[in-house]
Motif scaffolding. Structure first.
Motif, PDB file in Angstrom:
ATOM      1  N   SER A   8       0.836  -1.187   0.000  1.00 18.65           N
ATOM      2  CA  SER A   8       0.000   0.000   0.000  1.00 18.65           C
ATOM      3  C   SER A   8       0.877   1.245   0.000  1.00 18.65           C
ATOM      4  CB  SER A   8      -0.917   0.009   1.227  1.00 18.65           C
ATOM      5  OG  SER A   8      -1.668   1.204   1.296  1.00 18.65           O
ATOM      6  N   VAL A   9       0.322   2.331  -0.542  1.00 14.38           N
ATOM      7  CA  VAL A   9       1.001   3.621  -0.522  1.00 14.38           C
ATOM      8  C   VAL A   9       0.024   4.647   0.065  1.00 14.38           C
ATOM      9  CG1 VAL A   9       2.163   5.410  -1.857  1.00 14.38           C
ATOM     10  CG2 VAL A   9       2.309   3.032  -2.600  1.00 14.38           C
ATOM     11  N   THR A  10       0.294   5.082   1.276  1.00 20.29           N
ATOM     12  CA  THR A  10      -0.576   6.074   1.913  1.00 20.29           C
ATOM     13  C   THR A  10      -0.070   7.471   1.604  1.00 20.29           C
ATOM     14  OG1 THR A  10       0.680   6.075   3.992  1.00 20.29           O
ATOM     15  CG2 THR A  10      -1.105   4.474   3.789  1.00 20.29           C
ATOM     16  N   ARG A  11      -0.973   8.410   1.430  1.00 21.22           N
ATOM     17  CA  ARG A  11      -0.606   9.794   1.153  1.00 21.22           C
ATOM     18  C   ARG A  11      -1.542  10.711   1.935  1.00 21.22           C
ATOM     19  NH1 ARG A  11      -2.542   5.825  -2.629  1.00 21.22           N
ATOM     20  NH2 ARG A  11      -4.013   6.758  -4.112  1.00 21.22           N
ATOM     21  N   ARG A  12      -0.931  11.703   2.541  1.00 24.53           N
ATOM     22  CA  ARG A  12      -1.690  12.600   3.402  1.00 24.53           C
ATOM     23  C   ARG A  12      -1.368  14.057   3.095  1.00 24.53           C
ATOM     24  NH1 ARG A  12      -1.216   9.781   9.447  1.00 24.53           N
ATOM     25  NH2 ARG A  12      -2.149   7.768   8.879  1.00 24.53           N
ATOM     26  N   LYS A  13      -2.390  14.896   3.305  1.00 20.99           N
ATOM     27  CA  LYS A  13      -2.240  16.343   3.218  1.00 20.99           C
ATOM     28  C   LYS A  13      -2.517  16.905   4.608  1.00 20.99           C
ATOM     29  CE  LYS A  13      -4.080  16.256  -1.506  1.00 20.99           C
ATOM     30  NZ  LYS A  13      -5.195  16.698  -2.389  1.00 20.99           N
ATOM     31  N   ASN A  14      -1.550  17.562   5.178  1.00 24.05           N
ATOM     32  CA  ASN A  14      -1.675  18.057   6.551  1.00 24.05           C
ATOM     33  C   ASN A  14      -2.245  19.467   6.582  1.00 24.05           C
ATOM     34  OD1 ASN A  14      -0.512  15.678   7.547  1.00 24.05           O
ATOM     35  ND2 ASN A  14       1.548  16.491   7.301  1.00 24.05           N
ATOM     36  N   LEU A  15      -3.266  19.638   7.395  1.00 27.17           N
ATOM     37  CA  LEU A  15      -3.850  20.955   7.608  1.00 27.17           C
ATOM     38  C   LEU A  15      -3.341  21.501   8.933  1.00 27.17           C
ATOM     39  CD1 LEU A  15      -5.783  19.451   5.569  1.00 27.17           C
ATOM     40  CD2 LEU A  15      -7.576  20.969   6.377  1.00 27.17           C
ATOM     41  N   GLN A  16      -3.966  22.584   9.403  1.00 27.45           N
ATOM     42  CA  GLN A  16      -3.577  23.179  10.672  1.00 27.45           C
ATOM     43  C   GLN A  16      -4.247  22.442  11.830  1.00 27.45           C
ATOM     44  OE1 GLN A  16      -1.370  25.913  10.584  1.00 27.45           O
ATOM     45  NE2 GLN A  16      -1.299  25.290   8.447  1.00 27.45           N
ATOM     46  N   ASP A  17      -3.883  22.829  13.039  1.00 27.00           N
ATOM     47  CA  ASP A  17      -4.616  22.384  14.226  1.00 27.00           C
ATOM     48  C   ASP A  17      -5.868  23.253  14.360  1.00 27.00           C
ATOM     49  OD1 ASP A  17      -2.610  20.638  14.639  1.00 27.00           O
ATOM     50  OD2 ASP A  17      -2.058  21.332  16.634  1.00 27.00           O
ATOM     51  N   TYR A  18      -7.008  22.594  14.521  1.00 29.76           N
ATOM     52  CA  TYR A  18      -8.267  23.327  14.621  1.00 29.76           C
ATOM     53  C   TYR A  18      -8.955  22.990  15.931  1.00 29.76           C
ATOM     54  CZ  TYR A  18      -7.639  24.230   9.648  1.00 29.76           C
ATOM     55  OH  TYR A  18      -7.133  24.625   8.441  1.00 29.76           O
ATOM     56  N   GLN A  19      -9.848  23.900  16.320  1.00 27.66           N
ATOM     57  CA  GLN A  19     -10.664  23.652  17.504  1.00 27.66           C
ATOM     58  C   GLN A  19     -11.964  22.968  17.055  1.00 27.66           C
ATOM     59  OE1 GLN A  19     -13.032  26.754  19.728  1.00 27.66           O
ATOM     60  NE2 GLN A  19     -11.376  26.457  21.234  1.00 27.66           N
ATOM     61  N   PHE A  20     -12.229  21.833  17.690  1.00 22.48           N
ATOM     62  CA  PHE A  20     -13.454  21.085  17.374  1.00 22.48           C
ATOM     63  C   PHE A  20     -14.394  21.174  18.574  1.00 22.48           C
ATOM     64  CE2 PHE A  20     -10.299  19.320  14.557  1.00 22.48           C
ATOM     65  CZ  PHE A  20     -10.999  19.077  13.379  1.00 22.48           C
ATOM     66  N   GLU A  21     -15.677  21.411  18.298  1.00 23.69           N
ATOM     67  CA  GLU A  21     -16.673  21.551  19.356  1.00 23.69           C
ATOM     68  C   GLU A  21     -17.760  20.494  19.189  1.00 23.69           C
ATOM     69  OE1 GLU A  21     -18.298  25.433  19.135  1.00 23.69           O
ATOM     70  OE2 GLU A  21     -16.404  26.478  19.504  1.00 23.69           O
ATOM     71  N   ILE A  22     -18.161  19.923  20.305  1.00 26.27           N
ATOM     72  CA  ILE A  22     -19.299  19.010  20.333  1.00 26.27           C
ATOM     73  C   ILE A  22     -20.074  19.293  21.616  1.00 26.27           C
ATOM     74  CG2 ILE A  22     -17.784  17.192  21.284  1.00 26.27           C
ATOM     75  CD1 ILE A  22     -19.746  15.150  20.060  1.00 26.27           C
ATOM     76  N   GLY A  23     -21.253  19.858  21.458  1.00 26.81           N
ATOM     77  CA  GLY A  23     -22.023  20.261  22.637  1.00 26.81           C
ATOM     78  C   GLY A  23     -21.286  21.344  23.403  1.00 26.81           C
ATOM     79  N   GLU A  24     -21.088  21.108  24.682  1.00 26.88           N
ATOM     80  CA  GLU A  24     -20.388  22.072  25.529  1.00 26.88           C
ATOM     81  C   GLU A  24     -18.926  21.704  25.737  1.00 26.88           C
ATOM     82  OE1 GLU A  24     -22.557  22.326  29.135  1.00 26.88           O
ATOM     83  OE2 GLU A  24     -24.295  23.321  28.234  1.00 26.88           O
ATOM     84  N   HIS A  25     -18.456  20.768  24.944  1.00 27.34           N
ATOM     85  CA  HIS A  25     -17.052  20.337  25.044  1.00 27.34           C
ATOM     86  C   HIS A  25     -16.296  20.729  23.788  1.00 27.34           C
ATOM     87  CE1 HIS A  25     -18.673  17.982  28.354  1.00 27.34           C
ATOM     88  NE2 HIS A  25     -17.421  17.687  28.731  1.00 27.34           N
ATOM     89  N   GLN A  26     -14.980  20.830  23.925  1.00 27.92           N
ATOM     90  CA  GLN A  26     -14.139  21.203  22.798  1.00 27.92           C
ATOM     91  C   GLN A  26     -12.740  20.618  22.968  1.00 27.92           C
ATOM     92  OE1 GLN A  26     -14.089  25.483  23.100  1.00 27.92           O
ATOM     93  NE2 GLN A  26     -12.464  25.476  24.646  1.00 27.92           N
ATOM     94  N   THR A  27     -11.985  20.590  21.877  1.00 29.74           N
ATOM     95  CA  THR A  27     -10.590  20.145  21.922  1.00 29.74           C
ATOM     96  C   THR A  27      -9.874  20.646  20.688  1.00 29.74           C
ATOM     97  OG1 THR A  27      -9.112  18.242  22.186  1.00 29.74           O
ATOM     98  CG2 THR A  27     -10.962  17.955  20.696  1.00 29.74           C
TER      99      THR A  27
END
Length: 447
Positions: A93-112
């Protein structure tokens, strides 16, 4: 004289002065044990580092950072390069990735905060990607989250009280709901005229990656689709959603083509195929890095270390050979009458020389055998007791699985060969002297 008689004659003579013989064999055994134990430290540490390297890296994984270009230096890999990699023999297999920035993710009243990555799911699956829950993304707005994503979710109002003494989120503040099928918000930020503008992209969690097999691996990556990447780039107006410095809005960002990848890895069908694939890559100007490269450097370094330790141990055997030389010299002096009788009845000088060389060989081989057994015992004691001593004396916990002493079967063989050669050389001079004993003087018990 038959060879059988020569051996019997040697054994009889060795019994005449047992104390001197015992001390000589003891010195030889100690020197051999010292050589093996000393060298076993190098073999043990080598084995530990190789084991740790293999555990930390997938043995069939080959990283390809780019392609060497004679005019432009390194070139980022694209779809054409990936297509070429897939044609190489034994590539799984040959995996290939494109890296983005670090983002803030929210779900309900929680985030990371988590890093977003665009990946080709079919190739990731072939390479070994597994899920603990859910399914692979089927639409553009579905994402795949890392195993530790849920553990990193924290309340929006962040205070020091939510963390325990280990820096982890306390159980009462952790996210308790289900993740599969939940919609989460991905906050994308850009700066315009010094002001922060935020775009909320809504995505759905399709699956959760399987727990990493290594305890030290923390998987909080979010796999997004090319569709999400396109939305990010349209909003930010920059490749991969890169943010400009708010204090320097006119700064130029590097141009990245849509089909260029930030991270490409090749997975071979088995470890034996890694070397051939690496050679093929080098022939086509693709530098690569794999566990084989790491092991090659480690092996070279420890080969030098082990050779040095064996050399130091050999010095101890050479010192012990002085005792063998002294013992054999005394034996020639004491057995002058026997030598005279043997020469009187027609014994060949070569036979006399062989008898004394056999005796010195006996001393060396017996000492080497005893020393090898002692070395194995010491090695077991060291591996069992040294971690306890380090923990009690220094309060430090040694790395799990660390091997302080390892004795491969080749090490005793090397020790036997070194010891045998040294003992033969030690007995050579006294044996030559024995062949020159005058018959008449020997029979008068004078040498």
């Amino acid at each position: 004289m038959r060879l059988k008689d020569q051996f019997r004659f040697v054994r009889q003579n060795m019994k005449k002065n047992r104390t001197r013989l015992f001390m000589t064999i003891l010195a030889t055994a100690m020197s051999v044990a010292f050589l093996i134990v000393l060298a076993s430290v190098g073999f043990g540490l080598h084995k530990s580092i190789v084991k740790e390297t293999l555990e930390r890296r997938v043995v069939t994984e080959i990283e390809v950072p780019g392609k060497e270009d004679s005019q432009n230096g390194y070139k980022q890999l694209d779809e054409k390069d990936v297509a070429f990699f897939e044609t190489i023999k034994d590539v799984k297999s040959v995996t290939r990735r494109k890296n983005l920035q670090d983002y803030q993710f929210e779900i309900g009243e929680h985030q990371t905060n988590a890093r977003a990555v665009v990946a080709d799911m079919p190739s990731e699956t072939k390479a070994g990607l597994e899920l603990s829950e859910g399914h692979l993304p089927k639409s553009a707005n579905e994402v795949l989250v890392g195993y530790h994503f849920v553990e990193a979710l924290r309340p929006e109002v962040e205070t020091e009280d939510i963390y325990n003494e280990n820096g982890q989120i306390k159980e009462e503040y952790q996210y308790k709901g289900e993740l599969i099928g939940k919609k989460i918000i991905m906050n994308v930020i850009k700066f315009e005229k010094g002001e922060e503008i935020k775009e909320k992209l809504e995505v759905t969690i399709a699956g959760i990656r399987k727990k990493p097999t290594k305890e030290w691996v923390y998987d909080n990556v979010v796999f997004v689709s090319d569709g999400v990447l396109k939305q990010v780039e349209e909003f930010t107006g920059t490749p991969r959603g890169m943010m400009k410095d708010p204090n320097n809005p006119d700064m130029e960002l590097p141009a990245i083509a849509a089909d260029h990848f930030d991270e490409v890895k090749i997975y071979a069908k088995d470890m034996e195929a890694v070397k051939d694939i690496t050679v093929k890559l080098e022939e086509n100007n693709y530098p690569s890095h794999s566990v084989i490269n790491e092991l090659k450097d480690v092996n070279v370094m420890f080969t030098i270390v082990k050779a040095g330790l064996i050399f130091i141990g050999t010095i101890a055997i050479i010192i012990a050979s002085i005792g063998i030389y002294n013992t054999m010299t005394m034996a020639v002096t004491e057995r002058a009458p026997d030598i005279g009788i043997m020469k009187a009845i027609g014994a060949n000088p070569k036979t006399i020389k062989r008898i004394f060389l056999l005796e010195s060989s006996y001393i060396g081989l017996i000492g080497a055998s005893i020393g090898t057994l002692v070395a194995y015992v010491i090695s077991m004691i060291v591996n069992f007791g040294l971690p306890i001593i380090i923990k009690q004396a220094f309060g430090e916990e040694p790395p799990e699985g660390l091997i302080f002493s390892h004795i491969p079967y080749t090490l005793p063989i090397i020790s036997f060969i070194i010891c045998y050669l040294v003992t033969i050389l030690s007995g050579l001079r006294p044996a030559q002297r024995a062949t020159k004993v005058d018959v008449l003087q020997a029979l008068r018990r004078e040498v």
